[in-house]
Design an enzyme around this catalytic site. Structure first.
Site, short mmCIF file in Angstrom:
data_model
loop_
_atom_site.label_atom_id
_atom_site.label_comp_id
_atom_site.label_asym_id
_atom_site.label_seq_id
_atom_site.Cartn_x
_atom_site.Cartn_y
_atom_site.Cartn_z
CB CYS A 2 -12.72 6.61 -19.34
SG CYS A 2 -11.48 6.96 -20.29
NE ARG A 27 -14.36 2.20 -16.18
CZ ARG A 27 -13.58 0.73 -16.31
NH1 ARG A 27 -14.42 -0.55 -15.05
NH2 ARG A 27 -13.61 0.46 -17.37
CD1 TRP A 74 -5.66 8.04 -15.84
CD2 TRP A 74 -5.36 6.69 -17.76
NE1 TRP A 74 -4.31 8.14 -16.03
CE2 TRP A 74 -4.09 7.16 -17.64
CE3 TRP A 74 -5.50 6.51 -19.43
CZ2 TRP A 74 -3.22 6.25 -17.67
CZ3 TRP A 74 -4.45 6.18 -19.59
CH2 TRP A 74 -2.72 6.27 -19.27
CG ASN A 98 -13.73 2.14 -20.63
OD1 ASN A 98 -12.18 2.79 -21.07
ND2 ASN A 98 -13.57 1.49 -20.13
N GLY A 99 -11.66 3.38 -23.73
CA GLY A 99 -10.73 2.52 -24.67
C GLY A 99 -10.13 2.77 -25.84
CD GLU A 479 3.95 -2.55 -3.80
OE1 GLU A 479 4.38 -2.17 -4.48
OE2 GLU A 479 3.73 -2.05 -2.94
CE LYS A 483 1.96 0.90 -3.65
NZ LYS A 483 1.74 -0.34 -4.15
CD GLU A 486 1.89 3.77 -6.37
OE1 GLU A 486 1.28 3.56 -7.96
OE2 GLU A 486 1.77 2.70 -5.84
CG HIS A 502 26.60 -6.37 -10.99
ND1 HIS A 502 27.68 -7.42 -11.94
CD2 HIS A 502 26.73 -7.40 -10.45
CE1 HIS A 502 28.62 -8.25 -10.77
NE2 HIS A 502 27.49 -8.38 -9.94
CE LYS A 602 -6.87 0.66 -6.69
NZ LYS A 602 -6.29 0.40 -5.98
C1 F6R Z 1 0.37 0.65 -7.75
C2 F6R Z 1 -0.86 0.16 -8.23
C3 F6R Z 1 -0.15 -0.64 -9.68
C4 F6R Z 1 -1.70 -1.49 -9.75
C5 F6R Z 1 -1.62 -2.28 -11.54
C6 F6R Z 1 -2.81 -3.37 -11.59
O1 F6R Z 1 0.22 1.05 -6.46
O2 F6R Z 1 -1.64 0.65 -7.66
O3 F6R Z 1 0.64 -0.82 -9.95
O4 F6R Z 1 -1.19 -2.80 -8.90
O5 F6R Z 1 -1.83 -1.23 -11.83
O6 F6R Z 1 -3.79 -3.17 -10.74
P1 F6R Z 1 -4.55 -4.81 -11.31
O7 F6R Z 1 -4.04 -4.97 -9.63
O8 F6R Z 1 -5.72 -3.82 -10.72
O9 F6R Z 1 -4.48 -5.62 -11.76
#
Ligand code: F6R
Length: 607
Positions: A2, A27, A74, A98-99, A479, A483, A486, A502, A602
């Protein structure tokens, strides 16, 4: 995980706290809340959902007071309701957290037995009741906070405000970051310096176990053993301006389009175009002597390490492994003497990655990091920092940071190859030239936007999507799936093309689009054979390849996206673009919240 803020100021605190919270929404954005003191009493406003809901509430029902604490959440324990939103409060204290307090059940039972009544489903609420209990037993606020913190297991950053004292905030951290900001007769707490940038650029990053007592006149800091300590005040580079979307509808679109520019900045920080060689920032790591490279990260950053493993093996013949941070430190990973552990992270704050870093350090490894936030915890804890120059990434789905990570990791692999005497000079010249071309080629790949937008209309109808690729395209398949999942909420998986037969091939029917990433490289024919196996079973294939690849692949594919031809070594940098755009336009077609998708944040600062 958070964002938390505290302000002891001289003007109305709530609007300033909202400003700071806007900068911390990365966050978490499940709920937000503020508490202030007015006439010595604690008052709160809290709202579920995005920060704008709290803003609307404050518009109708303002919160007076020159001291206050704020939170953007969060959710970990308890649904994202107003009742579970922070700040949590008793009649004597209000707390933002936070935590995770891991032993909250035990503490709750103990405090309940003493007559405390719990009002929420959160772990945080025990902090409120334990500090309150300590105050009731006659401790002063500092002693009450210090005694409480010693009872907590887990990772946390806390800021506590006390009824009746408009000149006191106490903040403490263990595992989660917390910074102190120094103003002119005003003092601040923030989860990061970026949150405090509108108010001050003078900050102290609290160290593990620190507890800071803030008054308008300054900060008194105690370490984990309650000894008074001095911590340096640094001038942060965090900019005060909030990044905007420019002409784009979403941050994600803006960030995808920034990739040629920011990759250019990143690559030029490592590759000298005149000498056609890679120069790394000075550090205590001697790449010629590294015995093993262990790369650790989460999510998209971890996918960057999967690609980098091919590069370190191929270009530097360096024994390399990758690991997901949340698994790494709970296995008996063998970290050999002379090894380097490399941590890759956009934020530099991801809790799992940070914990893995500490684990590797304790095991005697040299620590290197590739981070986008130069002042982040990971950067501060590394022997060598290799920054990406992507600029602030706001969209939750990582795009430009990923491509810049690839730019840095490719440079590192070239430098390691050179240092280890396995990459001849002519190969270094060729590779650096090609790497410097990548920003332009990414620009070329972006020109496919229109066709990708129309293909996305079809993908949006699917319930499941498979991505597949071989070699360097396998991580891009993962990837692409990540993408798409998410931001569009469509179920997707990325597979190594050879692995499909497989098991996963059983999923294939006309309703499951299969997206094949196959630039014309040494593995092209093999991937195309796997693609044929899919088509033979009625699978609809979207082929992402270059001109030559499309010519050779035959006519029977369902749809095509063309990427520019480039050196196969760096193909992941261009193939990343169509999978990003495809996810983006599919999400638009589905009407999801592209920049802040449900359930995500994020920066993931809890384990
Ligand atoms: C996916 C995404 C997440 C981050 C992951 C690591 O689009 O953004 O999977 O890559 O949470 O975050 P960082 O790079 O900040 O350690």
């Amino acid at each position: 995980m958070c964002g938390i803020v505290g302000i002891i100021g001289n003007e109305e605190a709530a609007p300033l706290i909202v400003e700071a919270l806007k900068r911390l929404e990365y966050r978490g954005y499940d709920s937000a809340g503020i508490a202030t003191l007015h006439d010595g009493q604690i008052d709160r406003r809290r709202a579920p959902g995005k920060l704008r809901n709290l803003g609307a509430l404050l518009g109708k029902d303002p919160l007076p007071g020159v001291i206050g604490i704020g939170h953007t959440r969060w959710a970990t324990h308890g649904a994202p309701t107003e009742n579970n939103a922070h700040p949590h409060a008793s009649d004597s204290v209000a707390v933002v957290h936070n935590g995770i307090i891991e032993n909250f059940r035990e503490l709750r039972d103990e405090l309940t037995a003493k007559g405390h009544v719990f009002a929420t489903e959160t772990d945080t609420e025990v902090t409120v009741h334990l500090v309150t209990e300590n105050l009731r037993r006659g401790m002063d606020p500092v002693a009450a906070a210090q005694a409480a913190v010693k009872r907590f297991d887990g990772a946390f950053a806390l800021v506590i405000m006390f009824r009746g004292d408009e000149d006191l905030l106490i903040g403490t951290r263990r595992g989660s970051p917390l910074a102190v900001g120094y103003g002119d007769g005003e003092m601040y707490f923030g989860s990061d310096a970026f949150a405090l940038a509108p108010f001050t650029n003078r900050v102290t990053y609290l160290e593990e176990g620190d507890l800071a007592v803030l008054r308008r006149s300054g900060a008194t800091i105690f370490d984990v053993k309650d000894n008074r300590v001095e911590r340096p005040i640094v001038l942060t580079q965090a900019g005060a301006a909030l990044v905007d979307k420019g002409n784009h509808r979403h941050f994600m679109a803006k960030e995808i389009y920034e990739q040629p520019e920011v990759l250019g900045h990143t690559v030029h920080a490592y590759v000298n175009g005149v000498t056609e060689s890679v120069a790394l920032p000075k550090s205590s790591i001697d790449w010629s002597a590294v015995t093993k490279l262990t790369m650790v990260a989460c999510g998209t950053s971890s996918i960057a390490t999967n690609i980098a493993q091919y590069w370190f093996e191929q270009l530097a013949q360096l024994p390399s492994g990758t690991d997901i941070a949340s698994e790494f430190r709970y296995r008996d990973t063998v970290l050999i003497p002379g090894g380097v552990s490399l941590f890759v992270s956009q934020s530099g704050e991801t809790a799992d990655t940070l914990a893995a870093l500490k684990h590797a350090r304790a095991a005697g490894q040299k620590i290197a990091s590739v981070v986008n936030v130069a002042e982040s915890s990971m950067a501060r804890e590394s022997d060598a920092v290799y920054p990406t120059h992507a600029g602030p990434e706001i969209g939750v789905a990582s795009t430009k940071a990923f491509v810049c990570q690839l730019g840095v990791l490719a440079s590192l692999a070239i430098a390691a190859g050179r240092a280890r005497g396995v990459l001849p000079r002519d190969a270094e010249i060729r590779l650096t030239r090609r790497l410097l071309e990548m920003p332009r080629l990414i620009g070329e790949a972006l020109k496919q936007e229109e066709i990708i937008a129309s293909i996305a209309q079809e993908i949006a109808k699917a319930r499941d999507v498979l991505f597949m690729g071989r070699g360097l395209s396998y991580p891009i398949a993962m990837e692409g799936a990540l993408k798409l999942k998410e931001i569009s909420y469509i179920h997707a998986e990325g597979y190594a093309a050879g692995e499909l037969k497989h098991g996963p091939i059983a999923l294939i029917d006309e309703n499951v689009p299969v997206i094949v990433i196959a630039p014309h490289d040494a593995l092209f024919e093999k991937t195309i054979s796997n693609m044929q196996e899919v088509m033979a079973r009625g699978g609809k294939v979207l082929l992402i390849s270059d001109k030559r690849g499309h010519e050779l692949a035959g006519d029977n594919v369902w749809m095509r996206i063309e990427i520019p031809e480039c050196d196969p070594v760096f193909a992941p940098l261009v193939s990343a673009v169509p999978v990003q755009l495809l996810a983006y336009y599919t999400a638009l077609a589905k009407g999801t919240d592209v920049d802040q998708p449900r359930n995500l944040a994020k920066s993931v600062t809890v384990e």
